[in-house]
Scaffold this active site. Structure first.
Site, PDB file in Angstrom:
ATOM      1  N   CYS A  96      77.543 103.706  53.752  1.00 14.53           N
ATOM      2  CA  CYS A  96      78.688 102.932  53.252  1.00 14.53           C
ATOM      3  C   CYS A  96      78.957 101.747  54.175  1.00 14.53           C
ATOM      4  O   CYS A  96      78.173 100.812  54.226  1.00 14.53           O
ATOM      5  CB  CYS A  96      79.897 103.848  53.106  1.00 14.53           C
ATOM      6  SG  CYS A  96      81.204 103.135  52.109  1.00 14.53           S
ATOM      7  N   HIS A 130      78.110 108.963  50.103  1.00 20.76           N
ATOM      8  CA  HIS A 130      78.397 109.645  51.364  1.00 20.76           C
ATOM      9  C   HIS A 130      77.795 111.043  51.414  1.00 20.76           C
ATOM     10  O   HIS A 130      78.458 112.005  51.018  1.00 20.76           O
ATOM     11  CB  HIS A 130      79.915 109.763  51.543  1.00 20.76           C
ATOM     12  CG  HIS A 130      80.573 108.470  51.904  1.00 20.76           C
ATOM     13  ND1 HIS A 130      80.929 108.148  53.183  1.00 20.76           N
ATOM     14  CD2 HIS A 130      80.937 107.421  51.136  1.00 20.76           C
ATOM     15  CE1 HIS A 130      81.491 106.944  53.198  1.00 20.76           C
ATOM     16  NE2 HIS A 130      81.511 106.482  51.966  1.00 20.76           N
ATOM     17  N   GLU A 169      77.530 112.965  53.825  1.00 24.39           N
ATOM     18  CA  GLU A 169      78.215 113.860  54.779  1.00 24.39           C
ATOM     19  C   GLU A 169      79.370 114.618  54.143  1.00 24.39           C
ATOM     20  O   GLU A 169      79.785 115.641  54.667  1.00 24.39           O
ATOM     21  CB  GLU A 169      78.703 113.063  56.003  1.00 24.39           C
ATOM     22  CG  GLU A 169      79.982 112.263  55.823  1.00 24.39           C
ATOM     23  CD  GLU A 169      79.781 110.916  55.131  1.00 24.39           C
ATOM     24  OE1 GLU A 169      78.667 110.659  54.611  1.00 24.39           O
ATOM     25  OE2 GLU A 169      80.753 110.133  55.079  1.00 24.39           O
TER      26      GLU A 169
END
Ligand SMILES: Nc1ncnc2c1ncn2[C@@H]1O[C@H](COP(=O)(O)OP(=O)(O)O)[C@@H](O)[C@H]1O
Ligand SMILES: [Mg+2]
Lengths: 765, 259, 91, 91
Positions: B86, B203, B205
């Protein structure tokens, strides 16, 4: 004397105080205040800062409980949730600033509530937003709605705290006065909670964060203490601009600093800026403060003492450090490229002394500012409209023939329609705790390092409160608790934001007092003490008042987040659908103030649904026990739009594996009706189809379960004395509802979902 | 192996990236402050998401001048793995470590929701634990993810298997409706010529644990581990070779025409 | 019918004086870090170019003025000014 | 020592021609919805005002030029131009 304003014959008027209040100030000081001092009193004794009208009523709220670490009075409430962890949380309004500049108004509202949380030493982990606007067919309301949502997202996303829940309603009464309430929740070690107190004579007072400018002088506080009129535009320069980037640095710096042991107390600068922060810190700590204005880092030149003391520049905090630890503070803030200036020190004796160029420009008892505002018992009178709304006769109301059509209209009504247009503009994932994201009854967060979780929600129904403040307020608490229970959590504690009109009108005061009584009663019955909140009066434009709107923020705890977290969506074909709680069906009990009455009949009438708090608590216990026993695959509370809407929403599916699925529902003509005035065991003849399907009878939860668990669920419900009726099965592509054997609704789930999903985006095109 | 999670002022996904690497994968990981100038001792670098410098002026525009970026460039030049997520991706673009630039999302709104990504190249240090063409469900959360590059650059990216992730429908089809931000060719993630620097808007994560309802992001971190530890097959997989191995190469005219 | 002329307007929108400009501050710091120490007072605003058709300059001025007021600038925190030129070519 | 003059630079940054401008398109639509049908070709960019000290115009021009190249515009998608005037008063 650096006077900012010309001396006039009636100096109190310029700062929004009364002649009597001015006299009281003279009495407290033993002399007339100078213009700077008067300015400080004007702000601190404003309704927004002093609670002079609401104080005596708020005393009725239950604020104690075994888990409460900190009740009302600090920057935020704190509850102990076990495992050495405490939760700090609070809700605040930013209604007036948001009406003037929706993006920045809402953004700085979020900024302010975040600071309240980290002022307690807590790291913010969630934001929720409760919003009210006029209806979306008007351009101005769309502009406000879009701007406010943009501002909330803009601030929270950049700051890095997820916005995980909230609510939005659209009613004509908010057209001239939208409501923007933001709640923040943070985590702190149980024994690391910090307080906004100035203690220890000689300790330095340090102003950290942003530089001070002329932002928002007379901003939030004065705006929020006056009603709107055509001149509102002239006050526009009072609007502040937020800098979430700087606030994120401020958060990290503050948390890092708290770990150094150099800090005695800290607080944020919000409404009334330095004046409020300093006088509250001093009066809470029982000490005085001396502030040297020449040391305040400024963004603009030529600011007067009055302006520096009253500036509402955002992203600032006030720290009382241990003497000799100034350099530790400076070092931490330098790392984050932030200002940290020693601006004064703690003194004995409780006075707030303000110096400029060596001269004393104000010298007043800190407690006089922070605590000694007058307390008002304003007159009250029951509003006249209630005679009419209460007398509403449901017998005269026709039952629509096309009930499936009614369901469609309700699902597409903006109050009920999908809110993803809103929450998709919010980062609801950051911090990797979001187990249940926005879209279900409550958001669920895990707590890393423990088995526990938190369930969070905000709720409030202004229409109900308008029709009966006491009952409506109690329902807000009950619904919030029910949402949290449906998600698998035990309701713990409440924060509240009371949005009302002009309290100088006896009708508003009457609504306000009844509302607080209703809140108190429900919080007692459900065991959820109030740990803080906010009162926002003067939500009125040109004499038109908003619906009285208490908003409840509620925090619940999941014992085992992995095991207990539950969403509202049906999961598997063949599962049973059961209704926990009464069946409903009597119009006078369930249709008053309902979304159905508003959308289909254009009426706001009747009394809000009857609420039996004891029954409510029994239903909660049964639901939670069943969830913890692993029997419940989905749980969804019945609220806006009644049973039919609840069932449709349960069919719609959620993110990931929760695909849409149909259900076949068979309802009896009507069951025994739960308590409440009109509802006492009224038998089925009074029941009507519209009330069965769309009545918003309280204390109800739709659950789905594996048929193998039905007997155990029945046993739990019986033991808790909670009504339970198996009403159907999950499966197929359509939602089918039959009442007393007669099919009344049958629609493909996909078609219903499409209308529900597209309603708000379509209106916002 | 040791991971570096770089923190710029305004970065806000650093805790999340650290959590996944350290707590989910059990790998040693350190935060590296942007004023540091060395990445010695690290085997992989994460530039996390967030709003470095508030996204002021342009996303990533100011962060790219941070002292640490010199070390990131050297690290990349040494062929070691760098992943920018990002805002991290945006910084890599501004720094010129990846080609192209980001514009505001085409609907001008911040968008936070799940998207589906097709793995276009499964032989990179970041995707060796994925199947070619595998569809991953991972959320996005950004206001400026509208990828742009000139025609020549785009062709070069497509030709050499450097488009690593593409926004697709759940069934894997490249459609305009599956594109959340207007990115050219539905591009969600690209790799540098040498194949060791990845930028992606989604994302991974926040999609690495069952409890959070999404696990498709974890293989991306696991791939990096496998790559660094030499268990990913070849120690180094240049982009051209990666393309040859991938069962499914993107269509000649770029992937905009689907598969 | 009146004949129309093509105009080009350039609108500059900046924050009002006294309104916090976080973006300006960040850019100023960044410039300094890059060695532009001689820089100060950085403000960041918006720049809008647009074409419009209007019979004469007065009308064009009035229309652009109105666009600024109603949409291009947020009068609560921003101020705007603009240039107007006759468009060359087909523009 | 050289004497320094105070300059004011106004920098305009726009997306390059050919790069789709989502903001420009949105503003154009919004203007049309408001009844400004005569509008077309709307582009939205950035406007940066800054003060700087430099001994002479050439130096000032060169410095601002460099600021644009290094920070203010992204050459991949943006172009920039600027005006430079001598600052009046203390500015
Ligand atoms: N303003 C908002 N911000 C974030 N989430 C919202 C907002 N409005 C609604 N939601 C989410 O949408 C879902 C439905 O909202 P609502 O119908 O008010 O739920 P309920 O009636 O169960 O309280 C909830 O998950 C809620 O958190
Ligand atoms: Mg609910």
């Amino acid at each position: 004397m650096a006077a900012d304003r010309k001396a006039t014959a009636r100096p109190w008027e310029e700062v929004g105080l009364t002649h009597e209040e001015y006299g009281r100030i003279e009495g407290l000081l033993g002399r007339p205040p100078n213009p700077v001092e008067l300015g400080l009193f004007g702000l601190m004794w404003s309704e927004h800062c002093s609670y002079k009208t609401s104080k005596s009523s708020l005393k009725k709220l239950p604020t104690r409980g075994p888990r409460v670490v900190q009740g009302p009075g600090e920057n935020a409430g704190v509850v102990d949730i076990g495992d050495g962890i405490a939760v700090a949380f609070k809700i605040e309004s930013h209604n007036h600033p948001s009406f003037i500049e929706p993006y920045q108004g809402a953004a700085t509202g979020v900024g302010g509530i975040l600071r309240d949380i980290f002022a307690m030493g807590a790291r913010p982990i969630a934001i929720l937003d409760s919003l009210r606007f006029g209806e979306l067919d008007e351009g101005k309301n769309r502009w406000l709605f879009g701007g406010v949502v943009g501002g909330i997202g803009g601030y929270g996303n950049c700051f890095g705290c997820p916005t995980v829940g909230g609510e939005v309603y659209f009613e004509p009464s908010y057209r001239g006065n939208p409501l923007v309430n933001a709640m923040c929740v943070g985590l702190v070690d149980r024994d690391q909670v910090f307080y906004g107190r100035a203690e220890g004579e000689g300790n330095p007072l340090i102003l950290v964060g942003s530089k001070t400018g002329r932002d928002g002088i007379h901003g939030a506080s004065l705006l929020a203490s006056k009603e709107f009129d055509e001149r509102a535009e002239e006050r526009r320069p009072a609007v502040q601009v937020g800098d979430p980037f700087l606030e994120k640095l401020l958060l990290e710096a503050c948390l890092e600093l708290l770990n150094t042991g150099a800090v005695v107390g800290l607080t944020d600068l919000g409404a009334a800026g330095l004046t409020s922060a300093a006088s509250e810190m001093a009066s809470r700590g029982g000490h005085g403060l001396e502030i040297d204005l020449d040391k305040v880092p400024r963004r603009e030149t030529g600011m007067t003492p009055y302006e520096v003391m009253l500036s509402e520049s955002q992203e600032r905090m006030l720290v009382v450090a241990r003497a000799g630890r100034e350099d530790d503070v400076r070092r931490v803030f330098a790392k984050w490229d932030l200002d940290a200036a020693v601006v004064g020190r703690v003194t004995a004796g409780g006075r707030l002394r303000v110096l400029e160029k060596g001269r004393v420009v104000a010298d007043v008892p800190a407690a006089a500012l922070a605590k000694d505002a007058p307390v008002y018992e304003r007159p009250e009178a029951e509003p006249a409209y209630l005679d009419k709304t209460r007398a509403f006769d449901f017998a005269a109301l026709p039952v629509p023939a096309d009930l499936a059509g009614v369901l469609v209209r309700l699902l597409a009504a903006p109050d009920i329609a999908d809110k993803s247009w809103v929450y998709q503009q919010y980062d609801h994932f950051i911090l990797t705790n979001t187990v249940v994201r926005p879209g279900s009854d409550a958001a669920v967060l895990r707590l890393k390092g423990t088995r526990r979780g938190l369930a969070l929600t905000t709720d409030g129904n202004g229409r109900y409160v308008y029709l009966d403040p006491r009952a409506g307020a109690a329902i807000a608490v009950a619904e919030a608790a029910r949402n949290v229970v449906c998600s698998g959590a035990e309701p713990l504690a409440v924060t509240n934001c009371l949005n009302f009109g002009n309290p100088e009108r006896p009708e508003i005061m009457w609504q306000f007092r009844r509302t607080v009584e209703g809140l108190a009663e429900a919080c007692r019955a459900l065991g959820t003490p109030v740990t803080g909140g906010n009162v926002s009066f003067y939500n009125e434009t040109l004499g038109e008042n908003i619906y009285p709107t208490p908003v409840i923020g509620l925090v619940g705890v999941l014992e085992d987040v992995e095991r207990d977290q539950t969403t509202q969506w049906f999961k598997d074909e063949g599962d049973l659908v059961a209704l926990l709680g009464p069946l409903g069906g009597v119009p006078a009990v369930g249709l008053g103030g309902s979304e159905y009455l508003k959308v289909v009949h254009g009426l706001v009438a009747g009394r809000p649904p009857a609420l039996d708090l004891d029954l409510e608590a029994r239903v909660h216990r049964a639901c939670l026990r069943a969830i913890r026993a692993g029997l419940v695959k989905s749980a969804h509370d019945v609220s806006d739009g009644g049973l039919a809407v609840t069932l449709a929403e349960a069919c719609f599916g959620g993110p990931g594996e929760n695909a849409p699925v149909g259900a076949a529902i068979e309802l009896p003509a009507a069951g025994p009706v739960a308590g409440g005035a009109a509802g006492d065991a009224t038998s089925s003849p009074a029941a009507r189809l519209d009330a069965i399907l769309f009545g918003e009878d309280q204390s109800r939860i739709v659950v789905s379960l594996d048929p193998a668990g039905a007997a155990r669920l029945r046993r739990i419900a019986a033991e808790e004395d909670a009504p339970l009726t198996v009403i159907g099965r999950v499966g197929g592509q359509a939602l089918k509802i039959a009442v007393a054997g007669r099919p009344v609704i049958e629609r493909p789930v996909a078609a219903l979902k499409k209308l529900w999903k597209e309603a708000i985006p379509w209106l916002m095109k | 192996m040791r991971w570096a999670v770089v923190v710029f002022p305004g970065t806000n996904c650093e805790l999340d990236c650290h959590h996944v690497v350290a707590d989910v994968l059990g790998q040693p990981a350190d935060f590296v402050w942007h004023k540091d100038t060395s990445l010695d001792g690290f085997d992989a670098v994460v530039l996390p998401g967030g709003f470095s410098y508030g996204d002021y002026l342009r996303t990533g525009a100011i962060a790219r001048f941070s002292p640490i970026m010199g070390a990131v460039e050297e690290f990349a030049a040494a062929g070691r793995p760098v992943i920018g997520i990002c805002n991290g991706f945006q910084i890599l673009l501004e720094a010129g470590l990846l080609p192209g630039a980001m514009r505001r999302n085409d609907n001008l709104k911040f968008r936070c929701h799940d998207v589906h990504l097709r793995v276009e190249n499964a032989a990179t240090p970041f995707t060796n634990r994925c199947r070619p063409g595998q569809v991953l469900r991972i959320p996005i959360k950004h206001g400026e993810g509208n990828y742009h590059a000139d025609r020549a650059t785009l062709e070069e990216l497509e030709r050499n298997g450097r488009v690593v992730f593409r926004y697709v429908a759940p069934d894997g089809a490249v459609t305009p409706a599956a594109n959340p931000n207007g990115s050219l060719n539905n591009i969600a993630g690209i790799i540098n010529e040498r194949g060791n620097v990845l930028g992606m808007m989604p994302h991974p994560e926040i999609a690495a644990e069952r409890l959070l309802g999404m696990e498709d992001g974890r293989p991306i971190f696991e791939s990096i581990v496998a790559y660094v530890e030499g268990t990913a097959g070849a120690r180094w997989v240049p982009a051209a070779a990666a393309r040859a191995r991938s069962r499914e190469t993107p269509g000649k005219g770029g992937a905009a025409d689907g598969r | 019918m009146t004949t129309m002329t093509a105009w080009k307007a350039r609108v500059y929108v900046t924050l009002k004086h006294g309104v916090l400009d976080p973006q300006g501050r960040a850019v100023e710091n960044a410039l300094k870090v890059l060695g532009f120490d001689e820089v100060g007072d950085v403000r960041v605003g918006k720049y809008v170019e647009l074409g419009l058709a209007a019979p004469d300059r007065e009308t064009a001025l009035a229309r652009v003025e109105e666009m600024c007021r109603r949409l291009l600038a947020n009068p609560v925190i921003e101020q705007s000014r603009f240039d107007l030129t006759e468009a060359q070519g087909d523009s």
